[in-house]
Design a protein around this motif. Structure first.
Motif, short mmCIF file in Angstrom:
data_model
loop_
_atom_site.label_atom_id
_atom_site.label_comp_id
_atom_site.label_asym_id
_atom_site.label_seq_id
_atom_site.Cartn_x
_atom_site.Cartn_y
_atom_site.Cartn_z
N GLY A 1 0.81 -1.23 0.00
CA GLY A 1 0.00 0.00 0.00
C GLY A 1 0.84 1.27 0.00
O GLY A 1 0.40 2.30 -0.50
N VAL A 2 2.03 1.20 0.57
CA VAL A 2 2.89 2.39 0.61
C VAL A 2 4.03 2.28 -0.41
O VAL A 2 4.95 3.09 -0.40
CB VAL A 2 3.46 2.69 2.02
CG1 VAL A 2 2.33 2.92 3.00
CG2 VAL A 2 4.38 1.58 2.51
N ARG A 3 3.96 1.26 -1.26
CA ARG A 3 4.91 1.06 -2.37
C ARG A 3 6.34 0.85 -1.92
O ARG A 3 7.29 1.30 -2.58
CB ARG A 3 4.90 2.27 -3.32
CG ARG A 3 3.56 2.50 -3.97
CD ARG A 3 3.63 3.69 -4.87
NE ARG A 3 2.35 3.97 -5.47
CZ ARG A 3 1.99 5.18 -5.89
NH1 ARG A 3 2.84 6.20 -5.78
NH2 ARG A 3 0.81 5.37 -6.42
N GLY A 4 6.53 0.24 -0.78
CA GLY A 4 7.91 -0.03 -0.39
C GLY A 4 8.02 -0.35 1.07
O GLY A 4 7.02 -0.41 1.79
N PRO A 5 9.26 -0.53 1.52
CA PRO A 5 9.46 -0.95 2.90
C PRO A 5 9.07 0.12 3.92
O PRO A 5 9.18 1.32 3.65
CB PRO A 5 10.97 -1.22 2.97
CG PRO A 5 11.56 -0.48 1.84
CD PRO A 5 10.51 -0.38 0.78
N VAL A 6 8.61 -0.34 5.06
CA VAL A 6 8.30 0.55 6.18
C VAL A 6 9.52 0.56 7.10
O VAL A 6 9.99 -0.50 7.51
CB VAL A 6 7.04 0.05 6.91
CG1 VAL A 6 6.83 0.80 8.22
CG2 VAL A 6 5.81 0.17 6.01
N ALA A 7 10.03 1.76 7.39
CA ALA A 7 11.25 1.85 8.20
C ALA A 7 10.97 1.65 9.68
O ALA A 7 11.84 1.21 10.43
CB ALA A 7 11.93 3.21 7.98
N ALA A 8 9.75 2.00 10.12
CA ALA A 8 9.41 1.81 11.54
C ALA A 8 7.91 1.65 11.70
O ALA A 8 7.14 2.33 11.01
CB ALA A 8 9.90 3.01 12.37
N TRP A 9 7.54 0.76 12.60
CA TRP A 9 6.14 0.55 12.95
C TRP A 9 5.99 1.05 14.38
O TRP A 9 6.36 0.36 15.32
CB TRP A 9 5.79 -0.94 12.88
CG TRP A 9 6.04 -1.58 11.54
CD1 TRP A 9 7.23 -2.05 11.06
CD2 TRP A 9 5.07 -1.81 10.51
NE1 TRP A 9 7.06 -2.55 9.78
CE2 TRP A 9 5.75 -2.43 9.42
CE3 TRP A 9 3.70 -1.56 10.38
CZ2 TRP A 9 5.11 -2.80 8.23
CZ3 TRP A 9 3.06 -1.94 9.20
CH2 TRP A 9 3.76 -2.55 8.14
N LEU A 10 5.49 2.26 14.52
CA LEU A 10 5.34 2.84 15.86
C LEU A 10 3.99 2.43 16.43
O LEU A 10 2.95 2.65 15.81
CB LEU A 10 5.42 4.37 15.78
CG LEU A 10 6.80 4.93 15.45
CD1 LEU A 10 6.69 6.40 15.06
CD2 LEU A 10 7.75 4.77 16.63
N PRO A 11 4.00 1.84 17.61
CA PRO A 11 2.74 1.33 18.14
C PRO A 11 1.80 2.43 18.62
O PRO A 11 2.25 3.53 18.95
CB PRO A 11 3.19 0.48 19.33
CG PRO A 11 4.48 1.09 19.76
CD PRO A 11 5.13 1.61 18.52
N ALA A 12 0.54 2.10 18.66
CA ALA A 12 -0.41 2.97 19.35
C ALA A 12 -0.02 2.99 20.82
O ALA A 12 0.31 1.95 21.38
CB ALA A 12 -1.82 2.42 19.19
#
Ligand SMILES: Nc1ncnc2c1ncn2[C@@H]1O[C@H](COP(=O)(O)OP(=O)(O)OP(=O)(O)O)[C@@H](O)[C@H]1O
Ligand SMILES: [Mg+2]
Length: 231
Positions: free
Chosen positions: A182-193
Motif C-alpha cells: 500500500g505504501v509502495r515499499g518498505p516501512v522503516a518503523a512501525w510505531l505502536p499505538a
C-alpha cells in the motif's frame, strides 16, 4: 557541513506527524551530535509548542534567530498561529528560515500541516530526508500514495523518502505485506499505538522522555539511529 534537514509529511491529517516530529527531535538531541531545531510550519493549528508546554509568540514571523530553547541541545521555531491563512506568509520567510537554520544546527526537523501548501513544498525542497507518516488504515494509505504521486510529479527522488507507520496495532485487518504494498515499499518503523501519548502531550513532555522503555520510544530510537542519524 549544513544541517541534515528532515521534513515530516503525511497524506492525511491526524496521522501523528507532530507527535512523531517532537519525539524524533528529542531523541536526536539526546545523541549529542549537535544542536537540533524543530520547526513548526503549521501556521493555522501549530501544535509543536504544546508538545513541550512552550509559549508561542502568536504574531511573530518565524526567524532562524529566534528559536525557543526546549532542552539541552533542542530548540524550536514555533508557528505563529494568528495568521489564519498560511498563504499570507511570504514564500521567502520559510526559504530564509530553513537556509538560516541549516547553518546553525546539526539537524532540522520540520513538522508540516495536514494539507499541502507552498511552505510545505519549500520544506520538501530543502529536505535531505522526507519522512512520510501514515496510519495503517486505507484512507491514510491512499493519501500516502497520492502524496508519493505528488512528489514524483515534482521530481523528488524516491530515495529521499522514509515511510513510518504510526499507531500500528497488532491486528489492523491488513498484514505488514499488504501495508508495504500500500505504501509502495518498505516501512522503516512501525510505531505502536500508545495510550500514554495523550498524557505526555497534556504534560508537555514527549513520550520518549516520560517513558524511556516504552515500545514507541524504543522503536523511535532505532529509527533515529538506523535511518536518520548522521555518522
Ligand atoms: N502512536 C500513537 N498512539 C496513540 N495516539 C497517538 C499516537 N500518535 C499520535 N497520537 C495521537 O493522535 C492524534 C493526532 O496526532 P498528531 O497531532 O501528532 O497528528 P498530526 O499528523 O500532527 O495531525 P495534523 O495533521 O492535524 O497536524 C493526537 O491526539 C495524538 O495524541
Ligand atoms: Mg500536526
Amino acid at each position: 557541513m549544513g544541517a541534515h534537514i528532515v521534513t515530516v509529511v503525511s497524506g492525511r491529517g491526524g496521522c501523528g506527524k507532530t507527535t512523531f516530529a517532537a519525539n524524533l527531535a528529542t531523541v536526536l538531541a539526546d545523541h549529542h551530535r549537535g544542536p537540533v531545531c524543530l520547526v513548526d510550519l503549521d501556521f493555522t493549528a501549530g501544535a509543536v509548542a504544546d508538545q513541550f508546554d512552550a509559549e508561542v509568540d502568536e504574531g511573530g514571523v518565524p526567524d532562524a534567530g529566534v528559536a525557543t530553547r526546549l532542552g539541552r541541545g533542542l530548540y524550536a521555531v514555533l508557528a505563529p498561529t494568528v495568521l489564519g491563512d498560511p498563504g499570507r506568509m511570504p514564500d521567502r520567510v520559510v526559504n530564509e528560515l530553513l537556509a538560516g537554520l541549516s547553518t546553525m544546527y546539526a539537524y532540522v526537523v520540520v513538522d508540516t500541516p495536514s494539507t499541502m501548501n507552498k511552505h510545505v513544498m519549500t520544506a520538501l525542497e530543502y529536505a535531505h530526508q522526507q519522512i512520510l507518516v501514515t496510519t495503517p488504515e486505507r484512507p491514510a494509505l491512499r493519501g500516502l500514495r497520492q502524496l508519493q504521486d505528488t512528489l514524483d510529479t515534482i521530481d523528488h527522488d524516491p530515495a529521499l523518502r522514509t515511510v513510518v507507520v504510526n499507531r500500528a496495532y497488532p491486528d489492523s485487518g491488513m498484514t505488514a505485506d499488504e501495508i508495504e504494498r500500500g505504501v509502495r515499499g518498505p516501512v522503516a518503523a512501525w510505531l505502536p499505538a500508545a495510550q500514554e501519548i495523550p498524557m505526555s502531550v497534556n504534560h508537555g513532555v514527549p513520550l520518549v522522555r516520560v517513558s524511556p522503555s516504552h515500545p514507541y520510544t524504543r522503536i523511535l530510537r532505532e529509527l533515529a539511529r538506523d535511518h536518520v542519524d548522521r555518522p
